[in-house]
Design an enzyme around this catalytic site. Structure first.
Site, short mmCIF file in Angstrom:
data_model
loop_
_atom_site.label_atom_id
_atom_site.label_comp_id
_atom_site.label_asym_id
_atom_site.label_seq_id
_atom_site.Cartn_x
_atom_site.Cartn_y
_atom_site.Cartn_z
N GLY A 271 0.84 -1.19 0.00
CA GLY A 271 0.00 0.00 0.00
C GLY A 271 0.88 1.24 0.00
O GLY A 271 2.02 1.20 0.48
N GLN B 59 2.86 10.10 1.05
CA GLN B 59 4.17 9.46 1.14
C GLN B 59 5.07 9.80 -0.04
O GLN B 59 6.28 9.57 0.01
CB GLN B 59 4.01 7.93 1.24
CG GLN B 59 3.38 7.47 2.55
CD GLN B 59 3.28 5.98 2.61
OE1 GLN B 59 2.33 5.39 2.11
NE2 GLN B 59 4.27 5.32 3.22
N CYS C 129 5.96 0.18 7.43
CA CYS C 129 5.56 1.36 6.67
C CYS C 129 6.73 1.76 5.80
O CYS C 129 7.86 1.85 6.28
CB CYS C 129 5.18 2.50 7.63
SG CYS C 129 4.74 4.02 6.77
N LEU C 130 6.46 2.00 4.51
CA LEU C 130 7.55 2.36 3.59
C LEU C 130 8.20 3.68 4.00
O LEU C 130 9.35 3.94 3.61
CB LEU C 130 7.03 2.45 2.16
CG LEU C 130 6.52 1.13 1.55
CD1 LEU C 130 5.95 1.38 0.16
CD2 LEU C 130 7.63 0.08 1.51
N HIS D 153 -4.40 1.53 7.38
CA HIS D 153 -3.05 2.12 7.44
C HIS D 153 -2.91 3.30 6.48
O HIS D 153 -2.41 4.37 6.85
CB HIS D 153 -2.02 1.02 7.13
CG HIS D 153 -0.59 1.47 7.13
ND1 HIS D 153 0.33 1.04 8.06
CD2 HIS D 153 0.09 2.33 6.32
CE1 HIS D 153 1.50 1.62 7.83
NE2 HIS D 153 1.39 2.39 6.76
N GLU D 154 -3.40 3.10 5.26
CA GLU D 154 -3.25 4.16 4.24
C GLU D 154 -4.17 5.35 4.52
O GLU D 154 -3.80 6.50 4.31
CB GLU D 154 -3.50 3.60 2.84
CG GLU D 154 -2.61 2.43 2.43
CD GLU D 154 -1.13 2.65 2.67
OE1 GLU D 154 -0.67 3.80 2.64
OE2 GLU D 154 -0.42 1.66 2.92
N HIS E 129 -2.64 7.61 6.86
CA HIS E 129 -1.69 8.54 6.21
C HIS E 129 -2.40 9.78 5.68
O HIS E 129 -1.86 10.89 5.75
CB HIS E 129 -0.98 7.85 5.05
CG HIS E 129 0.23 7.05 5.44
ND1 HIS E 129 1.31 7.59 6.10
CD2 HIS E 129 0.54 5.74 5.23
CE1 HIS E 129 2.23 6.65 6.29
NE2 HIS E 129 1.79 5.51 5.78
ZN ZN Z 1 2.73 3.69 5.85
#
Ligand code: ZN
Length: 165
Positions: free
Chosen positions: A46, A51, A94-95, A136-137, A140
């Site tokens: 995701g 991000q 998380c990226l 999660h997204e 963000h």
């Molecule tokens: Zn993340």
């Protein structure tokens, strides 16, 4: 399509509340393509627009590609309609917070409305990995990262681990 640089926490843009996308133009279609390519390149499931530095309510996900089935979704202006009473704790990476994973408690399922890249408003019930990724997204898009979901003690431990990662 191109791979975009991913912002790394604590970049302040990761703490901003993003604005609705509204009408879907060529810039959004191009951004979604780039975000999917960026997500696959980074081995993620995701990725949210903030991000990659775009403060718009849009995320991409693919819960199954690591199991060999590519099923990309683009979710624009998502709205959570309902969440399950049941909650689960799962280790999340998380990226934007590379090198650590933290156990986050979330509802096990949700009913989500969103606009597709084709401009169609759809509603679906998501559970399992799809629910986990969507929560999660969407966090963000509200300027919330996994660390913000932890107890003060767990957060301090995670931040110490992150600093030394
Ligand atoms: Zn993340």
């Amino acid at each position: 399509m191109s791979v975009l640089p991913i912002l790394i926490w604590p970049d302040p843009r990761l703490s901003e509340v993003c604005a609705p996308v509204g009408e879907i133009g060529e810039n959004i279609r191009s951004l979604a393509d780039d975000m999917l390519e960026t997500m696959y390149d980074a081995q993620g499931r995701g990725l949210a627009a903030p991000q990659v530095g775009v403060l718009a309510r849009l995320f991409v996900m693919d819960a199954s590609w690591k199991d060999g089935v590519r099923a990309p979704s683009v979710c624009i202006d998502p709205k959570i309609l309902e969440t399950s009473d049941e909650t689960t704790g799962v280790e999340e990476g998380c990226l934007s917070i590379p090198g650590i994973a933290t156990e986050v408690m979330r509802p096990a399922a949700l009913r989500l409305a969103w606009t597709t890249l084709e401009g169609e408003r759809v509603i679906a019930r998501l559970d399992g990995a799809q629910a986990r990724i969507a929560f999660h997204e969407i966090d963000h898009l509200d300027g919330v990262v996994t660390l913000d979901r932890l107890s003060p003690k767990a957060r301090a431990e995670a931040e110490a681990q992150y600093a030394s990662a």
